[in-house]
Write an enzyme that holds these catalytic residues in place. Sequence first.
Site, short mmCIF file in Angstrom:
data_model
loop_
_atom_site.label_atom_id
_atom_site.label_comp_id
_atom_site.label_asym_id
_atom_site.label_seq_id
_atom_site.Cartn_x
_atom_site.Cartn_y
_atom_site.Cartn_z
N ASP A 199 13.23 -1.08 -6.39
CA ASP A 199 12.24 -2.16 -6.46
C ASP A 199 11.37 -1.91 -7.69
O ASP A 199 10.53 -1.03 -7.70
CB ASP A 199 11.41 -2.15 -5.17
CG ASP A 199 10.24 -3.12 -5.22
OD1 ASP A 199 10.02 -3.75 -6.27
OD2 ASP A 199 9.54 -3.25 -4.19
N GLN A 202 6.72 -3.18 -9.83
CA GLN A 202 5.56 -2.58 -10.48
C GLN A 202 5.91 -1.67 -11.66
O GLN A 202 5.03 -1.15 -12.31
CB GLN A 202 4.74 -1.77 -9.45
CG GLN A 202 4.15 -2.62 -8.34
CD GLN A 202 3.01 -3.51 -8.82
OE1 GLN A 202 2.39 -3.26 -9.86
NE2 GLN A 202 2.71 -4.56 -8.07
N LYS A 225 4.53 -10.59 -12.75
CA LYS A 225 3.73 -9.37 -12.92
C LYS A 225 3.87 -8.84 -14.34
O LYS A 225 3.20 -7.89 -14.73
CB LYS A 225 4.16 -8.31 -11.91
CG LYS A 225 3.82 -8.68 -10.47
CD LYS A 225 4.12 -7.54 -9.54
CE LYS A 225 4.23 -7.96 -8.10
NZ LYS A 225 2.96 -8.37 -7.49
N CYS A 363 -0.30 -4.81 1.23
CA CYS A 363 1.04 -4.97 1.81
C CYS A 363 1.76 -3.64 1.91
O CYS A 363 2.97 -3.55 1.71
CB CYS A 363 1.88 -5.97 1.03
SG CYS A 363 1.24 -7.63 1.09
#
Lengths: 405, 138
Positions: A199, A202, A225, A363
């Site tokens: 993932d 970020q 992002k 989250c």
Amino acid sequence: MKEQNKIRDQFPILNQKINGYDLVYFDNGATSQKPLSVIESISDYYKNSNSNIHRGVHTLSRKATELFEQARKTVAQHFNVKNDQQVIFTAGTTDSINMVVQGLAKNYLQAGDEIILSTYEHHSNILPWQLWAEENGGKLKVISLLDDQTIDYAAIPALISSKTKLIAITHVSNTLGLITDLEKIKTIAQKNNIPVLVDGAQSAPHMPIDLQKLNVDFFVCSAHKMYGPTGIGLLYLSEKWLKDLATSKPGGGTIKTVSFEKTEYADGALRFEPGTPNISGAIGFAAAIDFVNLVGINAIFDHEHELVQYAQKKMSEIPEVIIYGKSNHKAGVISFNVEGQHPFDVGTLLDKYGIAVRTGHHCTQPLMNCLNVQGTVRISFAIYNTKEEIDIFIEKLVKVIKMLS
Amino acid sequence: MTIQEIEKEIVEEFDIFGDDWEGKYEHLIDLGKSLPLIKEEFKTEDRIIKGCQSRVWLNSELKEGNVVYTADADAIITKGMVALMVRVLSNHKPEDIVKADLKFVDTIGLKEHLSPTRANGLVSMINKMKADALAFIK
């Protein structure tokens, strides 16, 4: 400084007052702001090239198709993907993960199988797996964290069994900014012949990512992002999974031939992009990547790293501040609390001073439980943030602490 | 005092601060600190207003025809807002509570706390206060 001003000029939204104070935008982990080039690329597309893609014979349709496929190439080049078709446009990280889970559930995962995750996963990389597990008798195994909130790599081998079918792990913790050592994860995974999903929501905005070198099975991220528009993201599939991942979202555009008896699906990325895709989003995504490359992803990483070091040092001088995930190996994120105060109060008052931060559980409720807190305050940086903004933030934070105590 | 009279009193109390938001928030924080806490035995799961960053507990009782509210919150600014709501609505007839429009929140410049985000439990708490009052009307 002059360079910095030039960059800031590209982001008109930053030039505004909130409650009478200059806006300080420190919520980039949630979404970054968009440079003019991205905003204009979307507006230009609708002004000059809008049309549906892939099927039309007319000039506008060809133009739109070219722009869309060029966007795919831009994304592929940026992440050093060998074959453009391994770049699938999705609605974002969450959508990408759901597509992987649902696809794997069709022809790869079985009852009793196990998925390994880490404690600091975002809910987006927990809930789809959890739903699969609940509906299909699967099991989630969770890698614990060490006292400094970094991943306990040594604990992973004990979690692996003959039933382990995948390791799904975040590259950078959205809450703490800590960077996962993917080489360590890969070594363990390869030894046991287990696919890996990363993932990158970020990490992609903050550091160079070479997907050929990284050599994982799945990599996902979101454009918004990393200076791009919302509603568009990347699902990267390794060559094996480009062939083997089952499609979970059939629809127009994904086929070679259709009859009511039997449908033959298209090869490559199109198989995973049903319906009219987010064309303007893909074009905006490519424009965002062009922006990132113009500034330089390494320059972005260095700048944000410097801001984190600077902010952490200044914050450590305030006795009431507790910082989580202090390791040096981190991206542009700092999560903290003020002793005895609720993060919601700190965030509310900072907002009154024009400083945008994120508060709450981000989250990542399992991580919050692990830290034994209700939530934290998170500041997260982008290329346009400055040390001057950190000085303002520190000054106001001290005021807020005084107001609350 | 009627609900409207209490609202008027609060508006006057906040008027002193004019544009000084810091003063206003310091006052709100003080109000939060002064809120009589809900009895510990009432801080139960079913009295918690969920889905918000700050947790809010609410207990409603009918005493001699009036609804009496006690409440608490774990964030102090939310608690200040909760204190204002309790001050306005507690000890009134359920019929009057159900009708209250609570416009004073807008007048004193704290409307942002009633925005429909999930950040604080205030909107849900007001809904719960009114729903509880409605349930007392037979």
